[in-house]
Structure formats: structure tokens, C-alpha cells
Scaffold this active site. Structure first.
Site, short mmCIF file in Angstrom:
data_model
loop_
_atom_site.label_atom_id
_atom_site.label_comp_id
_atom_site.label_asym_id
_atom_site.label_seq_id
_atom_site.Cartn_x
_atom_site.Cartn_y
_atom_site.Cartn_z
N ASP A 169 0.83 -1.23 0.00
CA ASP A 169 0.00 0.00 0.00
C ASP A 169 0.85 1.26 0.00
OD1 ASP A 169 0.73 -0.31 2.72
OD2 ASP A 169 -1.29 0.11 3.49
N LEU A 186 -4.58 -6.76 13.18
CA LEU A 186 -5.98 -6.67 12.72
C LEU A 186 -6.44 -5.22 12.63
CD1 LEU A 186 -7.56 -9.67 14.66
CD2 LEU A 186 -6.53 -9.62 12.39
N SER A 187 -5.47 -4.31 12.64
CA SER A 187 -5.76 -2.92 12.37
C SER A 187 -6.60 -2.24 13.46
CB SER A 187 -6.47 -2.86 11.01
OG SER A 187 -6.73 -1.59 10.63
N ASP A 205 -5.59 0.10 5.69
CA ASP A 205 -6.42 -0.20 6.86
C ASP A 205 -7.58 0.78 7.02
OD1 ASP A 205 -4.39 -2.01 7.06
OD2 ASP A 205 -3.52 -1.21 8.88
C1 GLA Z 1 0.20 -2.36 8.52
C2 GLA Z 1 -0.02 -0.98 7.94
C3 GLA Z 1 -0.63 -1.05 6.54
C4 GLA Z 1 0.15 -2.01 5.64
C5 GLA Z 1 0.38 -3.34 6.36
C6 GLA Z 1 1.25 -4.27 5.56
O1 GLA Z 1 -1.03 -2.97 8.76
O2 GLA Z 1 -0.87 -0.22 8.78
O3 GLA Z 1 -0.68 0.24 5.96
O4 GLA Z 1 1.35 -1.43 5.20
O5 GLA Z 1 0.98 -3.16 7.63
O6 GLA Z 1 0.61 -4.62 4.39
#
Ligand code: GLA
Length: 396
Positions: free
Chosen positions: A39, A133-134, A180
Site C-alpha cells: 500500500d 488486525l488494524s 487499513d
Molecule cells: C500495517 C499498515 C498497513 C500495511 C500493512 C502491511 O497494517 O498499517 O498500511 O502497510 O501493515 O501490508
């Protein structure tokens, strides 16, 4: 209601502020199916929103302050208009995220001069933190959704996702990409979200009816502020510069191979992961839509190899749980998800396999002596407003 957090946040609000909330904003966590560390290189990703997320019960205030109680941390943050000034003293921890969200939100809704209406917030999450998991994007997007509702501002998914990303990049010190928050802001239930992170164009990809997605939590944790995440981003920028490109999205595999001899070996491997992962993330939607287990399994396996060998964001616990899952005959595909190092992996599994989690847990425990957790999902919806004891109001 998507999970218990919305109802809990409403009750917590009542206890903390002595009144019923006006409503509750809920934003989902996500599991990324494929396309990791692409991303922030302008590439492709394929996340799936979860039914689990973070809820922010809210009510308007008569002044211009934001009072936010975090039920998970047992702490309150009070942010006054002067705290949003660029020179305001340094903030840290979750307060830096909250302040960052307010600064970036205000900058996007009509200029820095606009006074924002004050709000009381009570936040409760159903997501484990640091598990990939954001949870931080779910917090930011839930707060943004609540602020828009309090101020009667139309919800714009892309602009609010940009605000959340800027909060992380400029205020929390995490150089993450847009995946995310955009997934939390724009997902559709039952669908993965294919995003081109350069144009922000997106497509909803339906999950095969006979499959389910199992998030496999290794019970190990990492912290993006202190992990090698930011270093990976810098390495990608260095690799793009060495290849004479603005970003790795602009570089083909042929160009990379031609430049290999002149490149630093580590930067070559970082670029190789990003460029090949982009191809896989572009191929995955069609394979998923066709319910082609062989093709999806191969894409996941290649991605896993690339993440561990070339991008070096693997972890022993992640490898162990993936190996445990793959030995089950109902497992179509498995790989680690998100930033890596620790946290969660994801498996796509035949919906009829009732013993998948029990068997995988047993095998994983035997190898690591850790007890994993599993969340089965069919894909949750985007951030929405809920009125306690009623349905979602998803008006955009
Ligand atoms: C974390 C970051 C995302 C992305 C992922 C890896 O979740 O917040 O922006 O870069 O790592 O894909």
C-alpha cells in the site's frame, strides 16, 4: 450490531458522562487476504473487513472540547482547541492518535479556521491490539465517524481514510499506508475490498459461498512504532530511488532483474517482494471470484515465501500456525497477514470443516506451547452509525 463493542460503548458512555449517547460509531478491524507492504508503495491490496471492530459512543458538548474515555485503557483524554495548534506540546501513546485524528479531520472539513463542535466519546474495542488486525485504524475511523455525525458532516470514505493515515504518519510516527483506514471506511459485508492504492480505485469482491475466512491469532504481539515497519518503508523508498522510479509501483520485474547486478542485495530483495506481491494481489480477485482453491492457495504460498525470504517480516509463531493450518485437508490457502513479525495469519477454509480450528490449535500448541485464538469471518461492513437498540444507519 456487528459485535458487542457498540452496546458496551453505549453503557460505558452513560456511566462516564451521566447521560445516554446520541448514537454509536463503529468501525471494523480488517484481515488482509493478500498484498502486504504494497500500500505505501502505491500498489494493490485485498483486505477483508471484520465483524469485530471499535465502537465510539458519542454525544455533543456545549463547548469546543473533546473528552474521550478509553474503556480498554481506563484513561481519559481531554483535547482543547489550543491543543490542535502545530506548536502544542508533544503528545504520546493513544492521545497522540486522538489528537492527530482531530487535527487531520479539521484540516479536511473546511480549513483550519473552522471551530469543531465539542464531543464526549466513550471508546471500546473488540480487537486485540498489536495483532495485525488494524486496531489503530478502527479507533481512528470510529472517532472520525463520530466527529462527522456530531458536526452533521457528510461521510466521505476516501477523505476520512486519508485523515486517519495522516494521523498515523504525522502524529503517531507510524509510516503506514492507506489500506487499513480505507477498508474500515469503505468495505462491504460479505466482500473483500480490492484497492489500487495509487488511484484509490476499489472493487468489492464477493467471497466464495462455500468458503470461510479464519483469522488465526498466534498469541504473539508486535508494535509498529518500535518494530522494523518504518525501516522497511525507508528501504522501499531507497530501492525505488536506486531504480530511478518515484515508487516501486512503477517498476516491472524485468526492469528490476536488469538492474540487479548494480543494486544493493537487500534493496533488491525488498523491491522483489513488493513488485511480485503487487502481481499476486492483482491476480487474487479473479481466483477468489472463481473459487479456484488451487490458484488462491498458490498465490498465498508464494506471498508467504516472499514475505519471509525477501521482505524478512516473518516470525516463528506465524510460520508454525500456517504449517499447522496447511496440514488440514479443508485448508485452501494460508499466509501471514498485515505488517508481519507476530500477530495473526489468515486461512481460507472449506465451510464444512467443523474441526479446523480445534485441529490447528492442537498442532500449533504442540509446537509452540502457545494457545492461539481464532475468529471466523464472512466479512464485515464499513464504519457505520448505530442507535443503541436499533439498526445501522449507513447513509453515506
Ligand atoms: C500495517 C499498515 C498497513 C500495511 C500493512 C502491511 O497494517 O498499517 O498500511 O502497510 O501493515 O501490508
Amino acid at each position: 450490531m456487528p459485535d458487542d463493542s457498540a452496546a458496551q460503548a453505549a453503557q460505558i458512555f452513560q456511566r462516564a458522562f451521566g447521560a445516554r449517547p446520541a448514537a454509536v460509531a463503529h468501525a471494523p478491524g480488517r484481515v488482509n487476504l493478500i498484498g502486504d507492504h504494497t500500500d505505501y508503495n502505491g500498489g494493490h491490496v485485498l483486505p477483508l473487513a471484520l465483524e469485530h471492530g471499535t465502537a465510539a459512543a458519542f454525544g455533543a458538548r456545549d463547548d469546543f472540547e473533546v473528552h474521550c474515555f478509553s474503556a480498554d485503557l481506563g484513561e481519559t483524554a481531554v483535547i482543547r482547541p489550543g491543543d490542535l495548534d502545530p506548536g502544542a506540546s508533544r503528545w504520546c501513546g493513544w492521545r497522540a492518535y486522538l489528537r492527530g485524528v482531530l487535527v487531520e479531520w479539521r484540516a479536511r472539513i473546511g480549513g483550519n479556521g473552522l471551530a469543531l463542535r465539542g464531543a464526549n466519546l466513550a471508546v471500546k474495542t473488540a480487537l486485540p491490539m498489536g495483532a495485525g488486525l488494524s486496531s489503530s485504524a478502527a479507533f481512528e475511523v470510529a472517532v472520525l465517524r463520530a466527529l462527522c455525525a456530531v458536526n452533521r458532516i457528510r461521510w466521505r470514505a476516501s477523505a476520512m481514510a486519508e485523515a486517519a493515515r495522516a494521523a498515523e504518519n504525522r502524529h503517531a510516527g507510524v509510516q503506514c499506508g492507506i489500506m487499513d483506514p480505507l477498508c474500515a471506511a469503505a468495505a462491504r459485508a460479505g466482500h473483500a475490498l480490492s484497492i489500487d492504492c495509487r488511484s484509490l480505485r476499489r472493487r468489492h469482491i464477493e467471497l466464495p459461498p462455500g468458503w470461510r475466512v479464519v483469522v488465526m491469532d498466534t498469541a504473539t504481539r508486535r508494535d509498529l512504532q518500535t518494530s522494523h515497519y518504518n525501516r522497511r518503508r525507508t528501504e522501499c523508498e531507497q530501492a525505488a530511488a536506486a531504480l530511478g522510479a518515484a515508487s516501486l509501483r512503477e517498476v516491472s520485474e524485468t526492469q528490476l532483474e536488469r538492474a540487479r547486478a548494480k543494486m544493493d542485495a537487500v534493496l533488491y530483495r525488498r523491491a522483489k517482494h513488493v513488485i511480485t506481491e503487487n502481481k499476486r494481489a492483482r491476480a487474487a480477485p479473479a481466483a477468489l471470484a472463481a473459487a479456484d482453491a488451487g490458484a488462491v492457495g498458490e498465490l498465498f504460498a508464494q506471498s508467504q515465501l516472499s514475505m519471509t525470504r525477501d521482505f524478512e517480516v516473518g516470525g516463528d509463531a506465524l510460520s508454525a500456525i500456517i504449517a499447522a493450518a496447511q496440514t488440514h485437508p479443508a485448508c485452501h490457502a494460508a499466509r501471514q497477514t498485515g505488517a508481519g513479525f507476530a500477530g495473526c495469519a489468515v486461512a481460507l477454509v472449506d465451510a464444512g470443516a467443523d474441526d479446523f480450528t480445534a485441529v490447528t490449535a492442537r498442532r500449533y500448541r504442540r509446537h509452540t506451547h502457545l494457545t492461539p485464538a481464532f475468529y471466523t469471518t464472512r466479512g464485515g461492513g464499513a464504519a457505520a452509525i448505530f442507535h443503541p437498540a436499533s439498526n445501522a444507519d449507513n447513509a453515506d
